[in-house]
Design a protein around this motif. Structure first.
Motif, mmCIF file in Angstrom:
data_model
loop_
_atom_site.group_PDB
_atom_site.id
_atom_site.type_symbol
_atom_site.label_atom_id
_atom_site.label_comp_id
_atom_site.label_asym_id
_atom_site.label_seq_id
_atom_site.Cartn_x
_atom_site.Cartn_y
_atom_site.Cartn_z
ATOM 1 N N TRP A 217 -8.924 2.882 21.742
ATOM 2 C CA TRP A 217 -9.452 2.607 20.680
ATOM 3 C C TRP A 217 -10.515 1.217 20.896
ATOM 4 C CZ3 TRP A 217 -4.376 0.859 20.773
ATOM 5 C CH2 TRP A 217 -4.248 0.230 20.572
ATOM 6 N N VAL A 218 -11.667 1.693 19.474
ATOM 7 C CA VAL A 218 -13.127 0.574 19.744
ATOM 8 C C VAL A 218 -12.470 -0.232 18.842
ATOM 9 C CG1 VAL A 218 -15.377 0.423 19.343
ATOM 10 C CG2 VAL A 218 -14.465 2.501 20.438
ATOM 11 N N GLN A 219 -12.853 -1.237 19.740
ATOM 12 C CA GLN A 219 -12.183 -2.487 19.068
ATOM 13 C C GLN A 219 -13.485 -3.620 20.126
ATOM 14 O OE1 GLN A 219 -8.476 -3.909 19.019
ATOM 15 N NE2 GLN A 219 -8.717 -5.104 17.038
ATOM 16 N N ASP A 220 -14.203 -4.885 19.158
ATOM 17 C CA ASP A 220 -14.549 -6.140 20.129
ATOM 18 C C ASP A 220 -13.623 -7.158 20.775
ATOM 19 O OD1 ASP A 220 -18.250 -7.121 20.583
ATOM 20 O OD2 ASP A 220 -16.252 -9.008 19.770
ATOM 21 N N ALA A 244 -7.892 -2.159 7.257
ATOM 22 C CA ALA A 244 -9.133 -1.047 7.227
ATOM 23 C C ALA A 244 -10.204 -1.729 8.277
ATOM 24 C CB ALA A 244 -9.622 -0.133 5.754
ATOM 25 N N PRO A 245 -10.328 -1.546 8.883
ATOM 26 C CA PRO A 245 -10.373 0.104 9.276
ATOM 27 C C PRO A 245 -9.300 0.327 11.056
ATOM 28 C CG PRO A 245 -12.093 -1.065 10.837
ATOM 29 C CD PRO A 245 -11.351 -1.398 9.614
ATOM 30 N N ASP A 263 -4.320 -2.714 1.988
ATOM 31 C CA ASP A 263 -6.078 -2.597 2.190
ATOM 32 C C ASP A 263 -6.441 -2.594 0.780
ATOM 33 O OD1 ASP A 263 -8.304 -3.459 4.168
ATOM 34 O OD2 ASP A 263 -8.921 -1.753 1.861
ATOM 35 N N LEU A 264 -7.314 -2.882 -0.807
ATOM 36 C CA LEU A 264 -7.835 -2.568 -1.465
ATOM 37 C C LEU A 264 -8.048 -1.342 -1.582
ATOM 38 C CD1 LEU A 264 -8.296 -3.545 -4.622
ATOM 39 C CD2 LEU A 264 -9.993 -4.318 -3.941
ATOM 40 N N SER A 265 -8.747 -0.696 -0.619
ATOM 41 C CA SER A 265 -9.503 0.806 -0.464
ATOM 42 C C SER A 265 -8.893 1.674 0.076
ATOM 43 C CB SER A 265 -10.959 0.868 0.616
ATOM 44 O OG SER A 265 -11.345 2.277 0.570
ATOM 45 N N ARG A 266 -8.737 3.064 -0.784
ATOM 46 C CA ARG A 266 -7.870 3.695 -0.642
ATOM 47 C C ARG A 266 -8.019 4.844 0.129
ATOM 48 N NH1 ARG A 266 -3.151 5.455 -3.040
ATOM 49 N NH2 ARG A 266 -2.742 4.363 -5.172
ATOM 50 N N LYS A 267 -9.668 5.215 0.334
ATOM 51 C CA LYS A 267 -10.757 6.118 1.242
ATOM 52 C C LYS A 267 -10.274 5.361 2.909
ATOM 53 C CE LYS A 267 -15.163 7.252 1.569
ATOM 54 N NZ LYS A 267 -17.272 7.261 1.116
ATOM 55 N N ARG A 268 -11.231 3.575 2.764
ATOM 56 C CA ARG A 268 -10.731 2.967 3.782
ATOM 57 C C ARG A 268 -9.888 3.094 4.849
ATOM 58 N NH1 ARG A 268 -14.276 -0.919 5.787
ATOM 59 N NH2 ARG A 268 -12.715 -2.253 5.970
ATOM 60 N N LEU A 269 -8.406 3.261 3.793
ATOM 61 C CA LEU A 269 -6.952 3.569 4.288
ATOM 62 C C LEU A 269 -6.865 4.732 5.056
ATOM 63 C CD1 LEU A 269 -5.122 1.846 2.009
ATOM 64 C CD2 LEU A 269 -5.250 1.486 3.785
ATOM 65 N N GLU A 270 -7.379 5.848 5.182
ATOM 66 C CA GLU A 270 -7.892 7.074 4.849
ATOM 67 C C GLU A 270 -7.499 7.011 6.714
ATOM 68 O OE1 GLU A 270 -5.889 10.012 4.089
ATOM 69 O OE2 GLU A 270 -5.235 8.505 3.183
ATOM 70 N N LEU A 304 -3.448 -12.247 8.131
ATOM 71 C CA LEU A 304 -4.984 -11.776 6.966
ATOM 72 C C LEU A 304 -6.663 -11.830 7.508
ATOM 73 C CD1 LEU A 304 -5.841 -11.625 4.318
ATOM 74 C CD2 LEU A 304 -6.070 -14.120 3.710
ATOM 75 N N ASP A 305 -7.174 -10.585 8.160
ATOM 76 C CA ASP A 305 -8.458 -10.518 7.892
ATOM 77 C C ASP A 305 -9.401 -10.033 6.814
ATOM 78 O OD1 ASP A 305 -10.724 -10.448 9.427
ATOM 79 O OD2 ASP A 305 -9.974 -7.819 10.479
#
Length: 427
Positions: A217-220, A244-245, A263-270, A304-305
């Motif tokens: 997967w892409v990751q710096d 997320a991501p 994560d707080l964002s349901r959209k980002r958790l998708e 924790l990021d």
């Protein structure tokens, strides 16, 4: 000039205006722009590179434009001139193409009365601009003053200038593999970095060998280091907070950990779920506010990021040069402090806590740890060892924390900036 090329530059104009006038993230702007999506892959790559380079070099471009345009033009004209100048000075676009398409776009935008100005200014930039670029201090012109001064005060003048200069370069493509990086390096025509990541320059990610099967997967390369500070995680209960991501979630799951990604964002958790599915990995995915989340158990380790200013990723996200501010950093530092306290409460006795941010800003790094420990949190630093970061001693601070800078590994293409501190909870 083809209609596709004309459309591409029109899209570039719209995206630049989205970022600079409407203060929209470039990634969000491209996702929402249906005309961008309708372009073929070659034109999309051109548009992305043109807009990103304009944002990255805007200080230099504007300084040159100020020489040739004495009165401040309307925003639309300024954006057209910026895009044209960037093509001439930094993208090596043939002058006739850069100038002619800029003039034509002014007519499409019904700015015909100013097309003569655009033509004249860009011709003068084509004639004299490259010599002017050679005489500029790009780092001081392109990095916002508040940002540069904070780096200079914290890292020193020499390092700050090296960091700023490195932030103006395009970042390479880094990949994290689930297993056997040496073999994947050969398959992907990539370089195996000392830290264990693979590095390529360019290419359509979805067309690369192994994308569909989930081999990587892409990751710096720098972003892959904090999760590795947890050591052997096989069979351990790990909470990945602000996940997320999902790059770190994938790392931990691939290493055999039982991961809870929050994560707080349901959209980002998708997106986290999609990435887990593509990699054929599993993790518990929880939508919750980390600051108030109260699971029924403590964890062997917590990563924790924290949400941050992301000034460490300016090579990939040059819109940050224009969308970030000093007050925002101060606000984020308060959020980080609250999240760090909450994360510390989730670690079992004897367990590990890693705090990390992709930021160059001082207040988002060591001071957060100092505050936590001064408040009596039952933790002690566990210094990072050189062998944990590919033998690169320069990535370790005097306090024993991880600190990568864009100018590190410069000969191999640099790194994103990351700060990470590893703490051990008292038994």
């Amino acid at each position: 000039m083809t209609q596709a090329v004309s459309n591409a530059r029109h899209v570039a104009f719209d995206l630049l205006a989205d970022v600079l006038d409407r203060r929209r993230l470039l990634d969000e702007a491209t996702t929402a722009n249906t005309a961008f999506s309708a372009l073929d892959s070659r034109d999309r790559a051109f548009v992305r590179r043109l807009v990103a380079t304009t944002l990255r070099r805007l200080g230099q471009v504007d300084a040159i434009l100020a020489t040739f345009v004495t009165k401040s033009p309307p925003k639309a004209i300024r954006h057209l001139l910026r895009l044209g100048a960037t093509q001439l000075l930094f993208l090596e676009t043939p002058p006739h193409a850069a100038i002619a398409t800029s003039v034509e776009l002014s007519r499409v935008l019904k700015l015909d009365g100013l097309s003569g100005l655009i033509n004249a200014v860009l011709r003068r930039i084509d004639r004299d601009g490259r010599a002017m670029v050679a005489a500029q201090d790009a780092a001081r012109l392109d990095i916002p003053g508040w940002m540069y001064e904070s780096w200079e005060g914290y890292y020193g003048a020499g390092t700050a200038h090296a960091v700023a200069s490195a932030c103006l370069e395009e970042a390479p493509l880094d990949l994290t593999v689930a297993a056997d990086p040496a073999s994947w390096a050969g398959r992907l025509d990539a370089r195996l970095l000392p830290t264990g990541s693979l590095r390529r320059h360019g290419g359509d990610v979805t067309a690369l060998d192994g994308f569909a099967e989930g081999g990587w997967w892409v990751q710096d390369a720098a972003a892959a280091l904090p999760a590795r500070l947890l050591g052997d995680v096989a069979g351990r209960e790990i909470a990945d907070l602000c996940a997320a991501p999902g790059g770190k979630t994938l790392q931990l799951a691939a290493a055999g950990a039982r991961v809870t990604a929050v994560d707080l964002s349901r959209k980002r958790l998708e997106r986290v779920r999609e990435n887990l599915g593509r990699q054929r990995l599993s993790a518990e995915v929880v939508a919750a506010d980390v600051a108030s989340w109260q699971p029924e158990r403590l964890f062997d380790a917590v990563l924790l990021d924290a949400p941050c200013s992301a000034t460490g990723t300016l090579r990939r996200h040059p819109d940050g040069l224009h969308l970030k501010s000093a007050p925002e950093v101060t606000k984020l530092a308060g959020v980080q402090a609250r999240l760090l306290r909450a994360a510390a409460a989730l670690v079992r006795p004897g367990g590990t806590l890693v705090y990390c941010v992709c930021s160059l800003q001082p207040e988002e790094s060591e001071p957060q740890i100092a505050t936590l420990l001064s408040e009596g949190a039952p933790f002690v630093r566990e210094p990072v060892r050189p062998e944990e970061v590919g033998g690169l001693d320069e990535l370790i601070t005097p306090q024993g924390d991880l600190r990568t800078l864009p100018c590190h590994l410069a000969e191999l293409g640099g790194l994103d900036a990351f700060y990470a501190c590893r703490l051990r909870r008292s038994a």
